[in-house]
Scaffold this motif. Structure first.
Motif, PDB file in Angstrom:
ATOM      1  N   SER A  39      -0.993 -14.084   4.881  1.00 49.38           N
ATOM      2  CA  SER A  39      -2.018 -14.882   5.547  1.00 49.38           C
ATOM      3  C   SER A  39      -1.849 -14.798   7.060  1.00 49.38           C
ATOM      4  CB  SER A  39      -1.909 -16.334   5.089  1.00 49.38           C
ATOM      5  OG  SER A  39      -2.844 -17.142   5.740  1.00 49.38           O
ATOM      6  N   GLY A  40      -2.961 -14.599   7.770  1.00 45.24           N
ATOM      7  CA  GLY A  40      -2.918 -14.491   9.226  1.00 45.24           C
ATOM      8  C   GLY A  40      -2.631 -13.101   9.738  1.00 45.24           C
ATOM      9  N   HIS A  91      -2.919 -11.720  13.852  1.00 43.20           N
ATOM     10  CA  HIS A  91      -1.735 -11.385  14.636  1.00 43.20           C
ATOM     11  C   HIS A  91      -1.638  -9.896  14.935  1.00 43.20           C
ATOM     12  CE1 HIS A  91      -0.220 -15.426  14.649  1.00 43.20           C
ATOM     13  NE2 HIS A  91      -0.368 -15.518  13.340  1.00 43.20           N
ATOM     14  N   ALA A  92      -2.116  -9.071  14.025  1.00 42.68           N
ATOM     15  CA  ALA A  92      -2.142  -7.632  14.307  1.00 42.68           C
ATOM     16  C   ALA A  92      -3.003  -7.357  15.532  1.00 42.68           C
ATOM     17  CB  ALA A  92      -2.679  -6.861  13.103  1.00 42.68           C
ATOM     18  N   VAL A  93      -4.105  -8.086  15.643  1.00 45.26           N
ATOM     19  CA  VAL A  93      -5.001  -7.903  16.784  1.00 45.26           C
ATOM     20  C   VAL A  93      -4.410  -8.497  18.047  1.00 45.26           C
ATOM     21  CG1 VAL A  93      -7.224  -8.601  17.740  1.00 45.26           C
ATOM     22  CG2 VAL A  93      -7.087  -7.715  15.417  1.00 45.26           C
ATOM     23  N   SER A  94      -3.921  -9.727  17.969  1.00 46.17           N
ATOM     24  CA  SER A  94      -3.427 -10.381  19.181  1.00 46.17           C
ATOM     25  C   SER A  94      -2.266  -9.617  19.787  1.00 46.17           C
ATOM     26  CB  SER A  94      -3.007 -11.826  18.870  1.00 46.17           C
ATOM     27  OG  SER A  94      -1.912 -11.861  17.978  1.00 46.17           O
ATOM     28  N   LEU A 149       6.378 -16.051   1.745  1.00 50.14           N
ATOM     29  CA  LEU A 149       5.855 -16.033   3.112  1.00 50.14           C
ATOM     30  C   LEU A 149       6.954 -16.432   4.092  1.00 50.14           C
ATOM     31  CD1 LEU A 149       2.264 -17.588   3.121  1.00 50.14           C
ATOM     32  CD2 LEU A 149       2.925 -15.195   3.361  1.00 50.14           C
ATOM     33  N   THR A 150       7.044 -15.708   5.211  1.00 54.40           N
ATOM     34  CA  THR A 150       8.079 -15.994   6.210  1.00 54.40           C
ATOM     35  C   THR A 150       7.471 -15.985   7.614  1.00 54.40           C
ATOM     36  OG1 THR A 150       8.690 -13.647   6.424  1.00 54.40           O
ATOM     37  CG2 THR A 150       9.863 -14.960   4.753  1.00 54.40           C
ATOM     38  N   ALA A 155       8.005 -11.398  12.584  1.00 55.06           N
ATOM     39  CA  ALA A 155       6.615 -11.322  13.024  1.00 55.06           C
ATOM     40  C   ALA A 155       5.949 -12.665  12.733  1.00 55.06           C
ATOM     41  CB  ALA A 155       5.876 -10.194  12.298  1.00 55.06           C
ATOM     42  N   PRO A 156       4.887 -12.999  13.464  1.00 57.18           N
ATOM     43  CA  PRO A 156       4.204 -14.274  13.196  1.00 57.18           C
ATOM     44  C   PRO A 156       3.619 -14.343  11.795  1.00 57.18           C
ATOM     45  CG  PRO A 156       3.545 -13.360  15.325  1.00 57.18           C
ATOM     46  CD  PRO A 156       4.322 -12.287  14.623  1.00 57.18           C
ATOM     47  N   SER A 157       3.251 -13.172  11.247  1.00 56.28           N
ATOM     48  CA  SER A 157       2.720 -13.096   9.889  1.00 56.28           C
ATOM     49  C   SER A 157       3.532 -12.053   9.132  1.00 56.28           C
ATOM     50  CB  SER A 157       1.235 -12.696   9.936  1.00 56.28           C
ATOM     51  OG  SER A 157       0.733 -12.463   8.644  1.00 56.28           O
ATOM     52  N   GLU A 158       4.358 -12.510   8.193  1.00 55.88           N
ATOM     53  CA  GLU A 158       5.266 -11.590   7.491  1.00 55.88           C
ATOM     54  C   GLU A 158       5.579 -12.156   6.119  1.00 55.88           C
ATOM     55  OE1 GLU A 158       9.140  -8.784   8.486  1.00 55.88           O
ATOM     56  OE2 GLU A 158       8.230 -10.060  10.010  1.00 55.88           O
ATOM     57  N   MET A 159       5.966 -11.255   5.192  1.00 54.94           N
ATOM     58  CA  MET A 159       6.319 -11.715   3.854  1.00 54.94           C
ATOM     59  C   MET A 159       7.350 -10.782   3.221  1.00 54.94           C
ATOM     60  SD  MET A 159       2.834 -10.676   1.803  1.00 54.94           S
ATOM     61  CE  MET A 159       2.333  -8.964   1.584  1.00 54.94           C
ATOM     62  N   ASN A 160       8.271 -11.379   2.484  1.00 55.82           N
ATOM     63  CA  ASN A 160       9.171 -10.642   1.597  1.00 55.82           C
ATOM     64  C   ASN A 160       8.565 -10.674   0.199  1.00 55.82           C
ATOM     65  OD1 ASN A 160      10.984 -10.580   3.801  1.00 55.82           O
ATOM     66  ND2 ASN A 160      11.897 -12.526   3.161  1.00 55.82           N
TER      67      ASN A 160
END
Length: 663
Positions: free
Chosen positions: A207-208, A212-215, A284-285, A290-295
């Protein structure tokens, strides 16, 4: 890294120090790098004798499961331009030279390994074809791709290598573990828009992700790309006195960056998804690496993917290319959660960089040490700042416990204790250290002029800098030379001296990104700017912007003072986005934008512009000729036909080649 007193050289994080001795080799008039000084060579020899180089377990793990390498290890684009050349690192097969920190040489010998690896039945990795890894998990009918590298060209080469040995399996799913470009940029090298649109290749992301990829890659993309050129050293010559790697991988490829919007969001920990028969449970982490990351965990296989939250290096809390400051407290807590939720039931852990680890006990210990690393940095920095120490002081004081540093995976090849501590200080207290004397200092050029004048002029300042160089006090030498360069940008003597200082600092650095920064600065001082090898605002990224993100990006380009007295109201209609109607108002030097409806009673706009999101990205952000687009029919304008031109004329053009080591 060097932490040096007036007459001693120390290698940060190692505790190795060397008394200074004379070495007047700095004023080398040639454009070639200098030789490592006696200070550096002695320090590097001591490191070679103090670290456990006999421990070769990482080499065995890095080689495990190798099937084949790409031969030759070179990837080109459609024009024949080389976008990746792993073979250029062949010199890493040799013993460590005196111009490289032995610990960093060892890390590069590991990260340079290239090819297709089987890490478990049905699980494969492409390593050494970009900064990051691409993982492929075989499903019922095809293969699920995790993190398709930086460039479409390297991702396609990796997929072709896999298919050569495993058959022509279709890509039946794509997963972005987080919102950094080395984990999505190669998307169109492994799938197509048509496959995704047809539902044959779902795209999963945390999510997000898109925001964040853009910002991170668009809003500040030009500045980040320029600094990334220094950080990853893609433009540097490769060799014992040049770029030998980036700690996290060798460097970044310079091919085509692409992005497709996710079709399925992961919104909470514990969410379970199945793609082509491959079952995954997600964690979700946000706010970690990164601001938006997941394991994610593969419960049927007892395999855990840690994205980039646990790799074989200390990571960055604030990357040198620039980003939001990461939260080591949150990072360590999520690692604890990973251990308790998944690691105790995992036989294998892999990440988006480096090599896997096998065996439950080893997996748990690896993640535990990584967890302790970030927790210790956070807690001890806060302890010391609450005693009144500032970030630069804490960075010199803080030492990691021996139980942490004995693991190779905690060494600062990518992040460092020094700049991570300063990042934590910045996160909690900002740039200001509380001393009123630092509240309103002169900017670099004016400060440099006053420092040089106070020391008796440029010639006298350079004498002091040369003396600091001769005694091995490179940190003071570089500060003095920098004053002269910023006070007198045409002073070639200062530039040559500074280049030599940078090279000595590079030769002793354990941290790859510090080495690359120093060598990049030296290269540009000796030879002029090498520019930006990779494009920050690539069309592939711009095309993925939402309407709101595109207008946000446009607002950042408005030259405020030039637009103070200009008012433009325009409506923008997007047939490819449910005929969305969006208003943009330029007033007081600010571009405000919002959705509207035809019946909202707002005053009429000066112009209504009809176009697709892609046309908006191409013409307003990527710089393609909008007048030609109007003539072609890609853009239609009702009302003031000059409104679009008036707006675009107020845009500033970002400079991808701005100066870094000179004013």
């Amino acid at each position: 890294m060097f932490g040096v007193g007036a007459a001693a050289l120390a290698v940060a994080g190692t505790g190795v120090a060397l008394s200074g001795c004379g070495d007047s080799t700095a004023l080398n008039p040639s454009a070639t790098p200098v030789e490592p000084s006696a200070h550096v060579t002695e320090a590097n020899k001591r490191i070679a004798g103090t670290l456990p180089f006999s421990d070769v377990a990482d080499f065995a793990d890095a080689d495990r499961g190798w099937i084949a390498s790409l031969e030759p290890g070179v990837v080109k684009d459609d024009t024949g331009k080389v976008v990746w050349d792993n073979d250029s690192y062949g010199f890493l097969r040799e013993p460590c030279p005196l111009s490289v920190n032995p610990s960093l040489w060892r890390q590069s010998q590991l990260t340079v390994k290239q090819g297709l690896y089987e890490i478990a039945p049905g699980f494969y990795q492409i390593r050494g074809l970009d900064l990051s890894n691409m993982t492929l998990v075989e499903g019922n009918t095809g293969v699920v791709v995790i993190d398709p590298l930086v460039s479409a060209e390297t991702a396609a080469a990796g997929l072709a290598l896999y298919r050569k040995h495993r058959g022509d399996r279709p890509v039946t799913g794509l997963i972005y573990s987080h919102a950094h470009v080395d984990h999505f940029g190669g998307t169109l090298g492994v799938t197509t828009k048509e496959e995704v649109a047809a539902g044959r290749c779902p795209v999963l992301a945390p999510s997000g992700f898109l925001e964040h990829a853009v910002s991170e890659n668009i809003y500040a993309g030009t500045a980040m790309a320029r600094r990334a050129a220094y950080m990853y050293g893609a433009a540097l010559p490769r060799g014992p006195k040049g770029q030998i790697g980036a700690g996290l991988g060798q460097t970044t490829s310079v091919g085509t960056i692409t992005l497709l919007e996710p079709t399925r969001d992961v919104t909470h920990t514990g969410q379970e998804e199945t793609i082509d028969g491959v079952r995954m449970v997600f964690q979700l982490t946000p706010g970690t690496e990164a601001p938006s990351e997941m394991n994610f965990y593969f419960p049927d296989r007892r395999i855990l993917c840690m994205a980039e939250n646990a790799t074989h290096t200390m990571h960055n809390l604030l990357t040198l290319r620039g980003a939001l400051v990461r939260d080591p407290h949150v990072w360590s807590r999520y690692l604890t959660e990973s251990i308790n939720l998944y690691a105790r039931n995992a036989d294998l852990v892999f990440s988006s960089h480096h090599w896997p680890i096998w065996g439950t006990d080893k997996v748990v210990e690896f993640l535990s040490v990584q967890r302790d690393l970030y927790a210790y940095l956070n807690d001890q920095t806060l302890r010391l700042l609450n005693q009144g120490y500032v970030g630069s002081e804490i960075a010199e004081m803080l030492q990691l416990p021996p139980a942490i540093t004995k693991s190779w995976s905690t060494h600062g090849y990518y992040g460092s204790v020094s700049h991570n501590v300063k990042a934590i200080y910045q996160r909690y207290l900002g740039w200001f250290d509380g001393n009123p004397a630092h509240l309103w200092e002169h900017p670099p050029v004016e400060s440099a002029k006053r420092h040089v004048d106070a020391m008796g002029g440029a010639t006298e300042t350079l004498k002091k800098a040369q003396n600091a160089y001769d005694t091995g006090d490179y940190r003071w030498a570089t500060q003095l030379a920098n004053y002269v360069i910023f006070a007198d940008p045409q002073n070639d003597t200062a530039k040559r001296l500074q280049a030599s200082i940078f090279e000595q600092l590079a030769y002793g650095a354990e941290n790859a990104t510090w080495r690359n920064f120093y060598l990049s600065g030296a290269t540009e001082l000796r030879n002029g700017s090498f520019g930006t090898p990779t494009q920050g605002n690539s069309l592939g990224l711009l095309a993925a912007l939402t309407v709101d993100q595109a207008f946000d990006a446009m607002s950042l380009r408005i030259n405020g003072p030039a637009a103070w007295d200009t008012t433009i109201t325009s409506d923008w209609r997007f047939p490819d986005d449910n005929n969305r109607l969006h208003r943009a108002e330029l007033r007081n030097g600010v571009l405000i934008h919002y959705d509207r409806t035809p019946a909202d009673g707002l005053p009429a706009a000066a112009a209504t512009i009809t176009l697709t999101r892609a046309a908006l990205a191409r013409t307003l952000l990527a710089g393609q000729d909008f007048q030609a687009a109007v003539l072609k029919g890609d853009i239609a304008i009702e009302g003031d036909i000059f409104a679009l031109k008036k707006l675009k004329d107020l845009f500033d053009k970002p400079d991808p080649n701005f100066a870094i080591v000179t004013p």
